[in-house]
Design an enzyme around this catalytic site. Structure first.
Site, PDB file in Angstrom:
ATOM      1  CG  ASP A  24       3.966   8.993  -0.728  1.00 15.49           C
ATOM      2  OD1 ASP A  24       3.304   9.216  -1.505  1.00 15.49           O
ATOM      3  OD2 ASP A  24       3.587   8.159   0.539  1.00 15.49           O
ATOM      4  CB  ALA A  25       6.194  12.915  -4.880  1.00 22.78           C
ATOM      5  CE  LYS A  26      -0.159  10.401  -0.201  1.00 19.77           C
ATOM      6  NZ  LYS A  26       0.986   9.816   0.420  1.00 19.77           N
ATOM      7  NE  ARG A  27       5.547  16.387  -7.130  1.00 21.30           N
ATOM      8  CZ  ARG A  27       6.205  16.496  -5.881  1.00 21.30           C
ATOM      9  NH1 ARG A  27       5.427  16.111  -4.837  1.00 21.30           N
ATOM     10  NH2 ARG A  27       7.319  16.704  -5.677  1.00 21.30           N
ATOM     11  CG  ASP A  41       0.916  12.949   1.978  1.00 17.87           C
ATOM     12  OD1 ASP A  41       0.523  12.099   2.709  1.00 17.87           O
ATOM     13  OD2 ASP A  41       1.791  12.698   1.013  1.00 17.87           O
TER      14      ASP A  41
END
Lengths: 313, 313
Positions: free
Chosen positions: A106-109, B111
């Site tokens: 979960d790095a939301k790149r 995030d």
């Protein structure tokens, strides 16, 4: 059948549930047993903290690997510890995969063109963990930059049998600021959902599900039902269960009639279960792994009782 | 005056230009002199590659530090090399700051809640590089998750004298997929711009500029003028000059009448200048740093000739 959706669903069937355990380590909540004896959080070196994160997450992996199909480490907490934190993240991913778990990083790149490709190559390993240095099965990505910037993730994921989860509807209170804006009768998140369904269809073939997923928060249950129907081929990642307020009934709409098509994440509610009153009364502090196990089993039972997941058992 | 905008503008005045050099190392384009003698890109260890990235970027820093105010390392290329790549990134940031440069870490993070806080604490050092482990002056962030998720970045940036650049209008061809959607007569990117101006106002005080910036691509010049006027207090980061097609005339609208309020980034056009025909004819391969210097001076002159930046000299 090495594509992500097939591997995901095989794991869900094998474990009989669709629980994803979020690995979000925080120094001030780690079991005291994992910290050096003279630990003082303020002065602890980042190397010592990274070591404690790794030990904590690997021990959680050992507890949950026989029970659930997926774990989701949160990159931010590891990155906060700098390079040694990122090394701990890589080690945790490797350990989880050797334990037979699927790993969603979960790095939301998200970035443009060849930069997006670099992120995709870095994180998306797919079936063979050695294909990428971070070795994850799937990665969360942010769609704001446009659908052309999702394409490199889709291509590399497809090539490697990896998955991508695009942020569609997030679980935070202010998710609507931009996501709720209506254009031509459609919200932004619905528009992103349609885009994701279209990208996913490219990867689907004859299968019921493709490998381009969507993040859809548990905290907006009506929208969850609607988004499930807008994205019939898209595996969903549903955060927000437990500590963030989502219930099993709230997430029921994420699943198809066979209990497939989604995983529901819980982080704090499981990994820091030992800090909850219920478990503090039953287990000694050094039995924190028992609390993790019990909380995981409780979530599995809760989803089985109140969602189509029940038919997986 | 330790706030980011004041430090940024002091550096711009000091150097007499608003050029930001993007540090986007790519293994297949590095000068051969920086690679091990028996280098074969396909089989090179990530440690060796990370070492080459660090050497390359630090040598560029040494060339450009006397000339420009800001550098912008792109996190993706370092992350592609795993933990040793992230260590190289940290070292490059540290080296650039010791050389007197401001550093914008281009990681496009974002995030919710405490996770956003973890990213902010990790990257945003502000005036004192030792305040954060990655030690950057500023960080690029993605707004899709909502304005509440920008707040932790704003707070920690303000506390530490650091800056944040929120993606408003990106420079890629497909930027419009979501950013151009019109709601009540306003595009999504205009709505994000208004949000950024509002957040920025919190940090502004009596100053002309606050420390919450915006990323606005050079590839959409008309919008750039318009966005400058929508965000009068917001420092702009303008990517897309040079290799991506933006000209000095295209970016002129990013600046106020004093030549302040923006930095214009060029990555490939400067760092890989030695590969361009013009410079290949003038310099030997081992003189690649001269090409970097010439390309930097050429960009400075170009901006001085065609934008309000000229009055900084």
């Amino acid at each position: 059948m090495n594509d992500y959706a097939s591997r995901l669903h095989a794991a869900i069937r094998d474990k009989g549930n669709a629980v994803c355990v979020g690995l979000d380590p925080r120094l001030d909540q780690l079991p005291a047993q994992l910290l050096p004896d003279d630990a003082d959080n303020a002065s602890m070196s980042v190397d010592a903290a990274a070591e404690a994160y790794e030990k904590f997450c690997c021990r959680i992996v050992d507890v949950v690997a026989p029970l659930v199909p997926v774990v989701k480490p949160q990159a931010a907490f590891f990155e906060e510890l700098g390079p040694s934190g990122t090394k701990a993240l890589a080690n945790v991913i490797r350990h989880a995969r050797s334990a037979g778990l699927l790993v969603i990083c979960d790095a939301k790149r998200g970035d443009i063109g060849s930069t997006a490709e670099a992120y995709a190559r870095a994180y998306l390993a797919g079936a063979d963990p050695n294909t990428a240095i971070w070795g994850a099965d799937a990665l969360t990505v942010n769609p704001y930059l446009g659908s052309d910037t999702l394409q490199p993730f889709v291509e590399i994921a497809t090539e490697r049998g990896a998955g991508v989860y695009v942020l569609v509807r997030t679980s935070n209170p202010g998710a609507g600021t931009f996501q709720d804006r209506v254009t031509d009768g459609e919200t932004l998140f619905e528009c992103v959902a349609r885009t994701v369904e279209k990208l996913c269809a490219q990867t689907c073939g004859e299968l019921d599900y493709g490998s381009i997923g969507a993040v859809v928060g548990a905290t907006y249950p009506d929208e969850l039902n609607h988004l499930r129907s807008l994205m019939p081929h898209v595996p969903l990642l549903v955060p927000g269960y437990g500590s963030q307020g989502g219930t099993a009934a709230d997430v029921a709409g994420a699943f198809d009639a066979d209990g497939l098509g989604a995983v529901v994440n819980s982080s704090r509610g499981i990994i820091f279960a030992a800090r909850q009153k219920t478990y503090r009364e039953r287990f000694r502090p050094d039995e924190w792994e028992k609390a993790v196990e019990e909380a995981t089993r409780a979530m599995i039972a809760d989803l089985a009782a109140h969602t189509p997941c029940g038919c997986l058992r």
